[in-house]
Scaffold this motif. Structure first.
Motif, PDB file in Angstrom:
ATOM      1  N   TYR A  83       0.818  -1.221   0.000  1.00  0.00           N
ATOM      2  CA  TYR A  83       0.000   0.000   0.000  1.00  0.00           C
ATOM      3  C   TYR A  83       0.852   1.271   0.000  1.00  0.00           C
ATOM      4  O   TYR A  83       0.394   2.328   0.417  1.00  0.00           O
ATOM      5  N   PRO A 123      -0.284   5.334  -4.064  1.00  0.00           N
ATOM      6  CA  PRO A 123      -1.737   5.579  -4.168  1.00  0.00           C
ATOM      7  C   PRO A 123      -2.370   4.594  -5.140  1.00  0.00           C
ATOM      8  O   PRO A 123      -1.804   4.284  -6.196  1.00  0.00           O
ATOM      9  N   GLN A 124      -3.534   4.062  -4.783  1.00  0.00           N
ATOM     10  CA  GLN A 124      -4.191   3.047  -5.606  1.00  0.00           C
ATOM     11  C   GLN A 124      -5.681   3.000  -5.321  1.00  0.00           C
ATOM     12  O   GLN A 124      -6.151   3.519  -4.314  1.00  0.00           O
ATOM     13  N   GLN A 125      -6.406   2.338  -6.230  1.00  0.00           N
ATOM     14  CA  GLN A 125      -7.818   2.044  -5.998  1.00  0.00           C
ATOM     15  C   GLN A 125      -7.866   0.858  -5.052  1.00  0.00           C
ATOM     16  O   GLN A 125      -7.528  -0.263  -5.436  1.00  0.00           O
ATOM     17  N   LEU A 141       0.051   7.080   4.245  1.00  0.00           N
ATOM     18  CA  LEU A 141      -0.680   6.530   3.102  1.00  0.00           C
ATOM     19  C   LEU A 141      -0.875   5.030   3.256  1.00  0.00           C
ATOM     20  O   LEU A 141      -1.976   4.513   3.028  1.00  0.00           O
ATOM     21  N   GLU A 142       0.165   4.324   3.661  1.00  0.00           N
ATOM     22  CA  GLU A 142       0.059   2.870   3.844  1.00  0.00           C
ATOM     23  C   GLU A 142      -0.947   2.526   4.943  1.00  0.00           C
ATOM     24  O   GLU A 142      -1.771   1.617   4.789  1.00  0.00           O
ATOM     25  N   SER A 180      -3.474   4.338   6.007  1.00  0.00           N
ATOM     26  CA  SER A 180      -4.818   4.700   5.570  1.00  0.00           C
ATOM     27  C   SER A 180      -5.367   3.693   4.560  1.00  0.00           C
ATOM     28  O   SER A 180      -6.513   3.243   4.674  1.00  0.00           O
ATOM     29  N   GLN A 181      -4.552   3.327   3.577  1.00  0.00           N
ATOM     30  CA  GLN A 181      -5.037   2.419   2.525  1.00  0.00           C
ATOM     31  C   GLN A 181      -5.226   0.997   3.065  1.00  0.00           C
ATOM     32  O   GLN A 181      -6.172   0.309   2.683  1.00  0.00           O
TER      33      GLN A 181
END
Length: 243
Positions: A9, A12-14, A193-194, A196-197
């Protein structure tokens, strides 16, 4: 065991629902050590408990075995004769890697790895059954029957070890434990980010319950003793004894 760093993660990704696929299996040792406080302590102690309660000719079940850490820990500590360790995981990626990991391990207690839904595996002559962060990924309406089946397959004096991510029964308490866990991940090198995702990916896949909910289910299944033997933040391990 060679392992890669968890960077699933990091970009950024879907985000889709968390799955125990090849990408997770490849980095699982790193992921679990950096995500679950006390994981190594839990695994080693589970091995000790399996060894302590093992009886001659009994079976030890590792349900949701992932790469086999619990099974290997049990194999190190079990001294009772003619015991068998049965490791079960419904992820083909995990089960195949688990088979490779246990093949090279020399121990008196053999480990059989099965790729199947744990509900298809009959529990019998068990001295120990372990679900190490497994039940939380199973639909809540199936959990009562699973625990009852485990209880029925345990021999008198046998134990069931259940490790789970817990939900606190108050919003304030729950948020505090989540914040402490996220700080643990930050200190282990995960970015915002990691964090959160990963939280988004696992939100509707991992359904945590309170300790009281687990205790009630275990008691209703027939377990005489329910002991919370480990907890760090919102991660805990319980041992239930069938007298």
């Amino acid at each position: 065991m060679q392992t890669s760093k968890d960077a699933i993660y990091s970009l950024p990704q879907q985000v889709s629902g968390f799955r125990f696929d090849d990408s997770v299996a490849d980095v699982f040792p790193d992921m679990i050590q950096r995500s679950v406080p006390g994981y190594s302590t839990i695994v080693d102690a589970i091995g000790q408990l399996a060894g302590r309660f093992a009886t001659e000719g009994s079976n030890i079940y590792d349900l949701g075995c992932s790469l086999g850490a619990v099974s290997l820990a049990a194999a190190r500590y079990v001294e009772a004769k003619a015991c068998n360790i049965i490791a079960v995981d419904n992820s083909e990626a995990m089960a195949q890697r688990c088979k490779r990991h246990v093949q090279g391990y020399k121990a008196n207690t053999p480990i059989e790895v099965i790729c199947d839904d744990l509900q298809n595996v009959r529990i019998e002559r068990a001295s120990s059954v372990v679900m190490n962060f497994t039940l939380q990924f199973i639909e809540p309406d199936q959990r009562d029957n699973i625990i009852k089946s485990i209880y029925a397959g345990l021999a008198p004096g046998g134990i069931f070890i259940l490790s789970e991510k817990l939900r606190h029964d108050s919003t304030q308490g729950n948020e505090l434990l989540i914040d402490l866990h996220h700080e643990f991940k930050r200190r282990n090198g995960y970015s915002e980010l990691e964090i959160s995702q990963k939280r988004e990916a696992i939100e509707n896949v991992l359904r945590a319950e309170t300790f009281e909910a687990h205790q009630t289910r275990l008691k209703n299944a027939g377990f005489d003793e329910v002991i919370l033997w480990f907890q760090c933040f919102n991660f805990a391990s319980i041992v239930a004894i069938k007298n």
